[in-house]
Design a protein around this motif. Structure first.
Motif, short mmCIF file in Angstrom:
data_model
loop_
_atom_site.label_atom_id
_atom_site.label_comp_id
_atom_site.label_asym_id
_atom_site.label_seq_id
_atom_site.Cartn_x
_atom_site.Cartn_y
_atom_site.Cartn_z
N MET A 1 0.82 -1.21 0.00
CA MET A 1 0.00 0.00 0.00
C MET A 1 0.86 1.27 0.00
O MET A 1 0.50 2.28 -0.58
N HIS A 2 2.03 1.17 0.65
CA HIS A 2 2.93 2.33 0.65
C HIS A 2 3.55 2.58 -0.72
O HIS A 2 3.86 3.71 -1.08
N ARG A 3 3.76 1.47 -1.43
CA ARG A 3 4.42 1.61 -2.73
C ARG A 3 3.46 1.99 -3.85
O ARG A 3 3.88 2.28 -4.97
N ILE A 4 2.18 1.92 -3.55
CA ILE A 4 1.18 2.20 -4.59
C ILE A 4 1.18 3.69 -4.94
O ILE A 4 1.24 4.54 -4.06
N PRO A 5 1.17 4.00 -6.23
CA PRO A 5 1.16 5.40 -6.63
C PRO A 5 -0.09 6.09 -6.09
O PRO A 5 -1.16 5.50 -6.05
N HIS B 1 2.99 -14.50 -3.22
CA HIS B 1 4.33 -14.54 -2.62
C HIS B 1 4.93 -15.93 -2.77
O HIS B 1 6.11 -16.08 -3.09
N GLN B 2 4.11 -16.93 -2.57
CA GLN B 2 4.56 -18.31 -2.69
C GLN B 2 5.08 -18.60 -4.10
O GLN B 2 6.16 -19.14 -4.28
N VAL B 3 4.29 -18.19 -5.10
CA VAL B 3 4.70 -18.42 -6.50
C VAL B 3 6.03 -17.71 -6.77
O VAL B 3 6.95 -18.29 -7.35
N CYS B 4 6.13 -16.46 -6.31
CA CYS B 4 7.36 -15.70 -6.56
C CYS B 4 8.55 -16.36 -5.86
O CYS B 4 9.64 -16.46 -6.42
N TYR B 5 8.32 -16.80 -4.65
CA TYR B 5 9.42 -17.44 -3.93
C TYR B 5 9.88 -18.71 -4.63
O TYR B 5 11.08 -18.93 -4.83
N ARG B 6 8.92 -19.52 -5.03
CA ARG B 6 9.28 -20.79 -5.70
C ARG B 6 9.95 -20.53 -7.04
O ARG B 6 10.84 -21.27 -7.45
N MET B 7 9.52 -19.51 -7.73
CA MET B 7 10.11 -19.20 -9.03
C MET B 7 11.53 -18.66 -8.86
O MET B 7 12.43 -19.02 -9.62
N LEU B 8 11.72 -17.77 -7.89
CA LEU B 8 12.99 -17.05 -7.79
C LEU B 8 13.94 -17.68 -6.78
O LEU B 8 15.16 -17.49 -6.88
N ASP C 1 9.99 -8.67 -3.05
CA ASP C 1 9.99 -7.53 -3.94
C ASP C 1 9.15 -7.80 -5.19
O ASP C 1 8.37 -6.95 -5.63
N ALA C 2 9.31 -9.00 -5.75
CA ALA C 2 8.57 -9.36 -6.96
C ALA C 2 7.06 -9.42 -6.68
O ALA C 2 6.26 -8.94 -7.48
N ALA C 3 6.70 -10.01 -5.54
CA ALA C 3 5.27 -10.12 -5.21
C ALA C 3 4.67 -8.72 -5.02
O ALA C 3 3.57 -8.44 -5.48
N GLN C 4 5.43 -7.85 -4.36
CA GLN C 4 4.95 -6.47 -4.20
C GLN C 4 4.77 -5.80 -5.55
O GLN C 4 3.76 -5.15 -5.81
N GLU C 5 5.78 -5.98 -6.38
CA GLU C 5 5.70 -5.37 -7.71
C GLU C 5 4.49 -5.89 -8.49
O GLU C 5 3.83 -5.13 -9.19
N LEU D 1 6.29 -11.62 -14.47
CA LEU D 1 7.30 -10.80 -13.80
C LEU D 1 8.49 -11.64 -13.34
O LEU D 1 9.65 -11.27 -13.51
N CYS D 2 8.20 -12.81 -12.79
CA CYS D 2 9.28 -13.68 -12.30
C CYS D 2 10.10 -14.23 -13.47
O CYS D 2 11.33 -14.27 -13.40
N ILE D 3 9.41 -14.64 -14.53
CA ILE D 3 10.13 -15.17 -15.69
C ILE D 3 11.05 -14.09 -16.26
O ILE D 3 12.20 -14.34 -16.59
#
Ligand SMILES: [Zn+2]
Lengths: 204, 187
Positions: free
Chosen positions: A69-73, B32-39, B47-51, B80-82
């Motif tokens: 939520m903090h990173r959301i524009p 988050h789980q998918v990103c962790y398993r991928m990366l 970071d990827a899950a947030q993105e 994103l992960c790929i």
């Protein structure tokens, strides 16, 4: 192993995907009973599945949602698309507006100015609609010929632009760019480029 | 179609930013789980899950509410992960010679064919080993294996997420299983 039908391994995967037909399953079972190699293969695949499935759930880092939520524009939806665009690209918008206003007059000026014209410069020879820079002559400025032809045999220290005409040169020596414009939109583009150049140079 | 999710999406689209927090809470575990398993790396996965969630937020107006929201989210996250895996590839080889004793995070640094010595494999705990073997899978197979066996999604949904035909998903699952079988040998 050599006498095993190739599709047996395929059936194993169909079985593992849970979309095997009764016929295939029957064949698979019969084969596995009589073939240790394939039985071993099947076991290994079953183990692979069990192995991967035993992966423990990974816990989400603390504060994950808050961090997202903090990173959301900030409130991008609150602004309508056009407004947002205007705010983000003021220079671009200014340029576009400027160009739209200009183009209206440009198209008409292109169509209206079918007469021959040439930049005045000492040393040019004008015969009918053909302008010549004679051998040994040096024109120390940009040269624009509209609705006429330009023959350069001497030197031009500057840009050369021919609108609705032909540029001909044999031993020419032009220090700047040479441009021939024969379409309405090209003429527009040329004017826009110059307009923008002027806009930015006056803005500086 | 989850009515609560659809309601939250509508609220966000109307400008109520805070409604998005509910959406994040609901799907954070899966993404988050998918990103962790991928990366294969905790910091990167976070970071990827947030993105992925931020991307989803920005492009929320393009989401077709007739389709499953989770499918759309999974797609953003896997793409994103790929992307990250592919961008990272050259570095893999640079880092491959660093002797690894720092635990999980190093496996993501390994070149695909880089093998750990047998005794080190044996010392590894099961969870560590699972992630190590997943990381060794080529990314094509990795994605389908994770979605099928860790997220336990139906093949059809995986096909929607990765935007590839069902037949291709099946082939990749098969090859992924065979690749793991070879990797594991007679574990
Ligand atoms: Zn056999």
């Amino acid at each position: 192993m050599k006498q095993c039908p190739e599709h047996v391994v395929e059936y194993m995967h169909e079985y593992l995907d849970g979309d095997i037909s009764q016929q295939h399953e029957k064949e698979l079972r019969t084969h596995l009973k009589s073939c240790d190699t394939c039985k071993e293969h099947m076991n290994e695949l079953t183990n692979v599945v069990a192995f991967i499935k035993s992966a423990a759930a990974i816990s989400v880092p603390a504060g994950f949602t808050t961090n997202v939520m903090h990173r959301i524009p900030m409130k991008p939806r609150a602004l309508k698309g056009v407004q947002r665009f205007l705010r983000r690209h003021p220079m671009l918008v200014a340029a576009v507006v400027f160009l739209i206003l200009m183009s209206a007059t440009l198209f008409s000026s292109f169509n209206n100015s079918q007469q021959f014209s040439v930049t005045k410069a000492p040393g040019l020879i004008v015969e009918g609609e053909t302008v010549t820079v004679p051998v040994g002559e040096t024109i120390k400025s940009d040269l624009v010929v509209e609705n006429g032809n330009l023959v350069v045999e001497g030197n031009v220290e500057g840009d050369v632009t021919v609108v609705n005409g032909k540029y001909m040169a044999s031993t020419a020596n032009v220090t700047g760019n040479v441009e021939e414009i024969n379409e309405s939109f090209e003429w527009l583009w040329y004017s826009i480029k110059n307009g923008v150049k002027k806009l930015f140079s006056t803005a500086d | 179609m989850d009515p609560l999710i659809n309601k939250r999406i509508k609220q966000v689209l109307k400008g109520d930013q805070s409604a998005y927090a509910d959406i994040v809470s609901l799907y954070q575990q899966s993404l988050h789980q998918v990103c962790y398993r991928m990366l294969g790396n905790k910091e990167e996965a976070e970071d990827a899950a947030q993105e992925a969630f931020i991307k989803a937020y920005i492009h929320l107006h393009t989401y077709d509410q007739k389709r499953k929201f989770s499918t759309w989210l999974y797609r953003i996250a896997t793409n994103l992960c790929i992307d990250r895996i592919r961008k990272k590839k050259p570095d893999y080889y640079l880092d491959a010679e660093v002797p690894g004793t720092e635990g999980l995070d190093m496996y993501s640094q390994l070149a695909v064919d880089e093998l750990l010595p047998e005794e080190e494999l044996e010392r590894m705990e099961l969870q560590e080993r699972i992630q190590y073997e997943i990381s060794r899978l080529p990314d094509k197979y990795r994605a389908v294996i994770i979605l099928k066996y860790i997220e336990e999604l139906p093949l059809q949904e995986i096909s929607d997420i990765l935007d590839i035909p069902l037949g291709t998903v099946k082939t990749r699952v098969h090859r992924g299983r065979e690749a793991l079988r070879k990797q594991l040998g007679d574990l």
